[in-house]
Design a protein around this motif. Structure first.
Motif, PDB file in Angstrom:
ATOM      1  N   GLY A  70      15.863   1.560  24.378  1.00 12.93           N
ATOM      2  CA  GLY A  70      16.437   2.656  25.149  1.00 12.93           C
ATOM      3  C   GLY A  70      15.865   3.994  24.746  1.00 12.93           C
ATOM      4  N   MET A  71      15.693   4.876  25.719  1.00  7.43           N
ATOM      5  CA  MET A  71      15.147   6.218  25.454  1.00  7.43           C
ATOM      6  C   MET A  71      15.595   7.168  26.543  1.00  7.43           C
ATOM      7  N   GLU A  72      15.449   8.468  26.256  1.00  3.95           N
ATOM      8  CA  GLU A  72      15.783   9.489  27.238  1.00  3.95           C
ATOM      9  C   GLU A  72      14.583   9.762  28.135  1.00  3.95           C
ATOM     10  N   VAL A  73      14.857  10.362  29.295  1.00  7.43           N
ATOM     11  CA  VAL A  73      13.778  10.810  30.175  1.00  7.43           C
ATOM     12  C   VAL A  73      13.088  11.994  29.508  1.00  7.43           C
ATOM     13  N   THR A  74      11.792  11.844  29.205  1.00  6.68           N
ATOM     14  CA  THR A  74      11.049  12.917  28.519  1.00  6.68           C
ATOM     15  C   THR A  74       9.752  13.281  29.236  1.00  6.68           C
ATOM     16  N   LYS A 117      20.782  -0.342  33.445  1.00  2.00           N
ATOM     17  CA  LYS A 117      19.819  -0.684  34.490  1.00  2.00           C
ATOM     18  C   LYS A 117      18.428  -0.646  33.898  1.00  2.00           C
ATOM     19  N   LEU A 118      17.750  -1.759  33.958  1.00  3.42           N
ATOM     20  CA  LEU A 118      16.417  -1.841  33.364  1.00  3.42           C
ATOM     21  C   LEU A 118      15.421  -0.994  34.136  1.00  3.42           C
ATOM     22  N   TRP A 119      14.493  -0.444  33.396  1.00  2.00           N
ATOM     23  CA  TRP A 119      13.435   0.376  33.968  1.00  2.00           C
ATOM     24  C   TRP A 119      12.560  -0.460  34.889  1.00  2.00           C
ATOM     25  N   ILE A 120      12.332   0.033  36.094  1.00  2.00           N
ATOM     26  CA  ILE A 120      11.427  -0.638  37.036  1.00  2.00           C
ATOM     27  C   ILE A 120      10.115   0.134  37.044  1.00  2.00           C
ATOM     28  N   PRO A 121       9.050  -0.432  36.507  1.00  2.00           N
ATOM     29  CA  PRO A 121       7.788   0.316  36.414  1.00  2.00           C
ATOM     30  C   PRO A 121       7.237   0.687  37.785  1.00  2.00           C
ATOM     31  N   ARG A 122       6.595   1.837  37.837  1.00  2.00           N
ATOM     32  CA  ARG A 122       5.980   2.290  39.088  1.00  2.00           C
ATOM     33  C   ARG A 122       4.535   1.814  39.146  1.00  2.00           C
ATOM     34  N   ARG A 123       4.065   1.616  40.358  1.00  2.00           N
ATOM     35  CA  ARG A 123       2.656   1.294  40.532  1.00  2.00           C
ATOM     36  C   ARG A 123       1.786   2.494  40.142  1.00  2.00           C
ATOM     37  N   LYS A 173      12.311  -5.346  27.603  1.00  2.00           N
ATOM     38  CA  LYS A 173      13.364  -4.749  28.431  1.00  2.00           C
ATOM     39  C   LYS A 173      13.508  -3.289  28.026  1.00  2.00           C
ATOM     40  N   VAL A 174      13.343  -2.390  28.996  1.00  2.00           N
ATOM     41  CA  VAL A 174      13.346  -0.957  28.719  1.00  2.00           C
ATOM     42  C   VAL A 174      14.402  -0.276  29.581  1.00  2.00           C
ATOM     43  N   ASN A 213       4.931   2.398  29.162  1.00  2.00           N
ATOM     44  CA  ASN A 213       3.882   1.539  29.720  1.00  2.00           C
ATOM     45  C   ASN A 213       3.494   0.421  28.762  1.00  2.00           C
ATOM     46  N   THR A 214       3.421   0.736  27.472  1.00  2.00           N
ATOM     47  CA  THR A 214       3.051  -0.278  26.480  1.00  2.00           C
ATOM     48  C   THR A 214       4.122  -1.361  26.389  1.00  2.00           C
ATOM     49  N   LEU A 215       5.385  -0.952  26.318  1.00  2.00           N
ATOM     50  CA  LEU A 215       6.479  -1.927  26.234  1.00  2.00           C
ATOM     51  C   LEU A 215       6.578  -2.765  27.512  1.00  2.00           C
TER      52      LEU A 215
END
Length: 349
Positions: free
Chosen positions: A66-70, A127-133, A87-88, A79-81
């Motif tokens: 878990g992390m904050e929006v930075t 809610k898990l992070w959904i990576p963007r294209r 799960k991010v 991106n690495t995780l």
């Protein structure tokens, strides 16, 4: 699907990100805590995950990060995780802070521990992070650059225009002549960015289709449609009109308590005000050119004596609903559209 994935979580890893480094706090086993600090680069992140695997019972599938929006500072880590199938969870800092009650003191180590506690406390609601294209990331970067250039142009031209009526005409003319080359360069750069943006989304079938659907709604221009595309992550992260209305500060919230506290419902200041401003411009266009919206506006303002801004806010929500309805139905906006009811099967009868 997400709830099922989160039921096996045993390791909660809170991360506080800065430009060059990030602090982490790993909580597991009911009370065990592991703290540390590493560099914010791909190699260090991979070493960090390998270190975690040395913990007895640790599996990447049992962990949530878990992390904050930075902004850009967190891109390398996320991106690495994501590439490692971790799960991010990425949450706004205010949401994390408000969920933890009274907080005293602040430092990077404490913030990481608080994020880990937030993950534990809100496990079933995460809610898990959904990576963007990559395409969306590129469009987002270009959109931000365009916004900066527009601000630069305004910063140069506004003072020059204001000087015309107040200082010596010869001095004003000299200042304008000095700045004209820079103004032209900024305008050309904005034009080039617009061309690049359009080339990117038109060359992608999915994005091009979504943009065409949104642009079919009166009041939604290219800049507004692009912002909606980016901030909804192609309508994957934000999937409903009500959620998006709340996100951009259009949805009003009640403020009542008991019998003595009753205030008028208001929109929240916690919003994406950039999109809200763009929607406001779209509403003004609709009031002038859309007979249906114009009639609605005049009826509410002239007959019902409603506040103008409140009515315009309601029209913003109408535009959002139109966009999401068309995207959901994969169709262009049609005035007076009536959805066809599915024909019942004979077997069902």
């Amino acid at each position: 699907m997400i709830e099922r994935k989160l039921t096996v979580i045993k390791f909660f890893i809170g991360i506080d990100i800065s430009k060059a480094t990030f602090n982490y706090c790993v909580r597991y086993g009911g009370g065990n805590v592991l703290n540390g600090k590493i560099a914010n680069n791909v190699e260090s992140i991979k070493e960090f995950v390998l270190t975690l695997k040395e913990i007895t019972g640790f599996k990447l599938s049992y962990a949530v990060f878990g992390m904050e929006v930075t902004g850009v500072y967190g891109l390398i880590l996320v991106n690495t995780l994501t590439k490692m199938k971790a799960k991010v969870v990425v949450e706004p800092s205010m949401r994390i802070k408000n969920s933890l009650g009274i907080i005293r003191g602040k430092n990077d180590k404490l913030d990481a521990a608080r994020i880990a506690r937030y993950l534990i406390k809100n496990l079933q609601e995460l809610k898990l992070w959904i990576p963007r294209r990559k395409l969306i990331d590129e469009l987002s970067s270009l959109s931000t650059l365009r916004e900066r250039m527009v601000k630069v142009g305004v910063m140069i031209t506004t003072p020059l225009n204001e000087d015309i009526n107040f200082i010596d005409p010869s001095i004003s003319a000299a200042n304008i002549n000095l700045c004209n080359p820079s103004i032209m360069q900024v305008e050309q750069l904005i034009t080039n960015i617009d061309i690049k943006i359009k080339a990117l989304y038109t060359n992608d079938d999915h994005c091009n289709r979504l943009m065409k659907i949104m642009l079919s709604v009166m009041g939604i221009g290219e800049v507004t449609a692009l912002q909606i595309l980016i901030h909804t992550n192609e309508f994957k992260t934000i999937t409903t009109a009500r959620t998006f209305a709340s996100y951009c500060g259009v949805a009003p919230f009640e403020y009542d308590s008991g019998t003595s506290v009753k205030r008028r419902a208001k929109v929240s200041p916690l919003a994406n005000k950039r999109i809200k401003s763009l929607l406001h411009n779209g509403v003004r266009t609709c009031i002038g050119n859309d007979p249906e919206i114009k009639a609605y506006y005049r009826r509410k303002v002239d007959v019902d004596k409603k506040n103008k801004m409140s009515v315009m806010n309601a029209i913003k929500f109408k535009l959002i609903c139109r966009v999401f309805a068309c995207v959901r139905g994969d169709r262009f906006y049609e005035k007076g559209y009536v959805a066809l009811k599915p024909v019942p099967n004979e077997i069902d009868n």
